[in-house]
Design a protein around this motif. Structure first.
Motif, PDB file in Angstrom:
ATOM      1  N   CYS A  87       8.601 -24.698 -25.752  1.00  0.00           N
ATOM      2  CA  CYS A  87       8.761 -25.150 -24.360  1.00  0.00           C
ATOM      3  C   CYS A  87      10.191 -25.632 -24.135  1.00  0.00           C
ATOM      4  O   CYS A  87      10.811 -25.326 -23.122  1.00  0.00           O
ATOM      5  CB  CYS A  87       7.777 -26.277 -24.044  1.00  0.00           C
ATOM      6  N   ARG A  88      10.705 -26.423 -25.102  1.00  0.00           N
ATOM      7  CA  ARG A  88      12.076 -26.904 -24.942  1.00  0.00           C
ATOM      8  C   ARG A  88      13.055 -25.723 -24.963  1.00  0.00           C
ATOM      9  O   ARG A  88      14.004 -25.681 -24.187  1.00  0.00           O
ATOM     10  CB  ARG A  88      12.432 -27.925 -26.035  1.00  0.00           C
ATOM     11  N   SER A  89      12.785 -24.765 -25.857  1.00  0.00           N
ATOM     12  CA  SER A  89      13.646 -23.577 -25.910  1.00  0.00           C
ATOM     13  C   SER A  89      13.664 -22.882 -24.556  1.00  0.00           C
ATOM     14  O   SER A  89      14.723 -22.488 -24.061  1.00  0.00           O
ATOM     15  CB  SER A  89      13.136 -22.598 -26.975  1.00  0.00           C
ATOM     16  N   ALA A  90      12.479 -22.741 -23.946  1.00  0.00           N
ATOM     17  CA  ALA A  90      12.399 -22.057 -22.649  1.00  0.00           C
ATOM     18  C   ALA A  90      13.117 -22.866 -21.567  1.00  0.00           C
ATOM     19  O   ALA A  90      13.798 -22.302 -20.710  1.00  0.00           O
ATOM     20  CB  ALA A  90      10.938 -21.836 -22.267  1.00  0.00           C
ATOM     21  N   LEU A  92      15.624 -24.994 -21.941  1.00  0.00           N
ATOM     22  CA  LEU A  92      17.069 -25.143 -22.129  1.00  0.00           C
ATOM     23  C   LEU A  92      17.832 -23.822 -22.169  1.00  0.00           C
ATOM     24  O   LEU A  92      19.058 -23.810 -22.118  1.00  0.00           O
ATOM     25  CB  LEU A  92      17.360 -25.912 -23.427  1.00  0.00           C
TER      26      LEU A  92
END
Lengths: 247, 242
Positions: A87-90, A92
């Motif tokens: 989720c953080r990858s998506a 950021l």
């Protein structure tokens, strides 16, 4: 994009998992080569393979690294799904499409690293194993094709592993699927329904690695089948990653 | 001041289960909004829809006037710390932050700044899997603060913090709001939110209240807890045991 690619690259090599898998892959390749040579030497002299055949087969033994590349790329993806870091990858990365592209490019890059290692190991192995047993390495065009085939398959394996991880998301599920497809499904289908079994991705990889000799598919057909599997799984992975909720 | 967040008729259903139904509210700039509700009230689902991680069944959620996915430089303008969004547990605290900083195109010195700000500089060499719950919360806040965002979306940031940590968090959020940043803070710690937030949204599947803390508590004449239970209705667990 360059920053995103560098970040994704670092993620793949974070932790020790890749190191354990790479060590296991090298050990399996060495044990496989040693076992094959022992089998060949146990045969009556008249039926023993030639130096050229032995050289190509020892190179081909490094095909095992494909599984390592696939697992490393797969685990890099599925551990993000497991921890929620995806989720953080998506959030950021500037969009899921960009993130997917970066993940696939870096997976292919990691596959290239393993391919170079497999190529080096494969190229050296005839000179390590054959002297002392009455053979001298005999490098032929087939050996070159075999080596290139092994390296290509290792890169493809990393892409395949990453894509399976994107589609399945669950780490244990993805690993079991990969291992079952490698060890059971393609072999079983090949025996039960050969006309279908030869079109599995594992049979295609295997045919590419045989340098055009004794493969179930010819090299051009094997490359087509391999590309078709990667493209089809890529389309599925993209569709699911862009549309499904993230965990 | 223009609304930083606009939620309009947001609904999410999972089969027969409705997690969030027809929720609308907005958050003004430079405010701290407390999103209150019991477990399962739809707080996290609402935040996930705001960030584009979950697709709404109906309605829309906008940040700075656009859906998150269409907002230019969204990752630099919005910092997120959410339950369920974990770090890369195989990494050390510092290595994890460096990866996210690199994703954002930020320098390593920014990592050191946020580590100092959340009080983890001395522990950043340790693996994240060895962090306590409170340290994980601080680490998640550090990640959210990396890009020096205008808006912070924080889901249960006080969970696992000790009393010192909770006081530190309160002061941090207040200082961020004083700098003009907006904070959307989801929590079920009513007393904590009462001390921190300017505005309150109460969710219980549907919207039960949206307005200022002062209006809700009649300028402090009624406790937030008392108003919450009146507006949120009786607990399903209490019903089950009755």
């Amino acid at each position: 994009m360059p920053d995103l690619l560098r970040a994704e690259w670092r993620k793949i090599w974070t932790g020790r998992t890749w190191w354990y898998l790479a060590t296991a892959g090298v050990l399996l390749s060495v044990i496989g080569d040693a076992g094959y040579l022992k089998q060949a030497l146990d045969k009556p002299v008249a039926t023993r393979p030639s130096s050229a055949e032995l050289t190509s087969t020892l190179v081909q033994g490094w095909f095992v690294i494909e599984l390592v590349a696939a697992l490393v790329a797969m685990l890099a993806v599925t551990r993000e799904f497991g921890s929620g870091a995806i989720c953080r990858s998506a959030l950021l990365s500037g969009g899921r499409g960009r993130l997917l592209t970066a993940k696939l490019l870096t997976a292919a890059g990691s596959g290239a690293v393993f391919a170079v290692a497999a190529g080096a190991g494969g190229a050296i192995s005839p000179w390590v194993f054959l002297p002392g047993h009455g053979y001298h390495p005999q490098w032929t065009a087939t050996t070159t094709w075999t080596l290139l085939g092994v390296m290509l398959v290792v890169v493809s394996g990393a892409l395949w592993g990453s894509l399976l991880g994107m589609v399945i998301r669950h780490q244990a599920g993805a690993v079991v699927t990969l291992l079952l497809s490698t060890w059971l499904v393609s072999g079983g289908l090949q025996r039960l329904v050969p006309s279908v079994g030869r079109f599995t991705i594992d049979e295609a990889m295997s045919s590419v690695c045989r340098g055009g000799t004794s493969g179930v598919l010819s090299i051009p057909w094997a490359l087509v089948v391999l590309a078709a599997w990667i493209v089809a799984t890529g389309v599925a992975a993209r569709t699911l990653f862009l549309r499904r909720d993230l965990p | 001041m223009a609304a930083v967040i606009e939620i309009d008729g947001l609904t999410r259903r999972y089969g027969d289960v409705t997690a969030v139904e027809d929720v609308s509210f907005h958050v003004g700039g430079g405010r701290i909004l407390g999103l209150l509700g019991r477990n399962g009230a739809g707080k996290t689902t609402t935040l996930r829809m705001l960030l584009g991680l979950t697709r709404p069944t109906a309605g829309r959620a906008m940040v700075f006037g656009r859906p998150y996915a269409d907002l230019p430089r969204a990752a630099h303008r919005i910092g997120v710390s959410m339950d369920g969004i974990g770090p890369l547990s195989a990494a050390t605290g510092r290595a994890d932050l460096r990866i996210w900083a690199q994703t954002l195109g930020l320098s390593r010195s920014r990592v050191e700044e946020v580590l100092e700000r959340v009080g983890l500089a001395d522990d950043a060499h340790r693996k994240l899997r060895g962090y306590s719950t409170g340290m994980r919360q601080r680490h998640a806040l550090a990640t959210a603060l990396l890009a020096d965002p205008e808006l912070l979306v924080l889901d249960e940031p006080a969970n696992g913090l000790d009393p010192d940590g909770i006081r530190w968090l309160r002061e941090l959020l207040r200082s961020l709001a004083d700098e003009g940043r907006t904070v959307l803070l989801s929590s079920h710690l009513l007393a904590e939110v009462a001390q921190t937030a300017d505005d309150i949204v109460i969710l219980q599947g549907t919207l039960r209240y949206s307005g200022t803390v002062a209006d809700l508590t009649q300028e402090g004449a009624v406790s937030l807890e008392s108003r919450f239970f009146t507006l949120a209705g009786p607990s399903a667990i209490r019903h089950a045991h009755a």
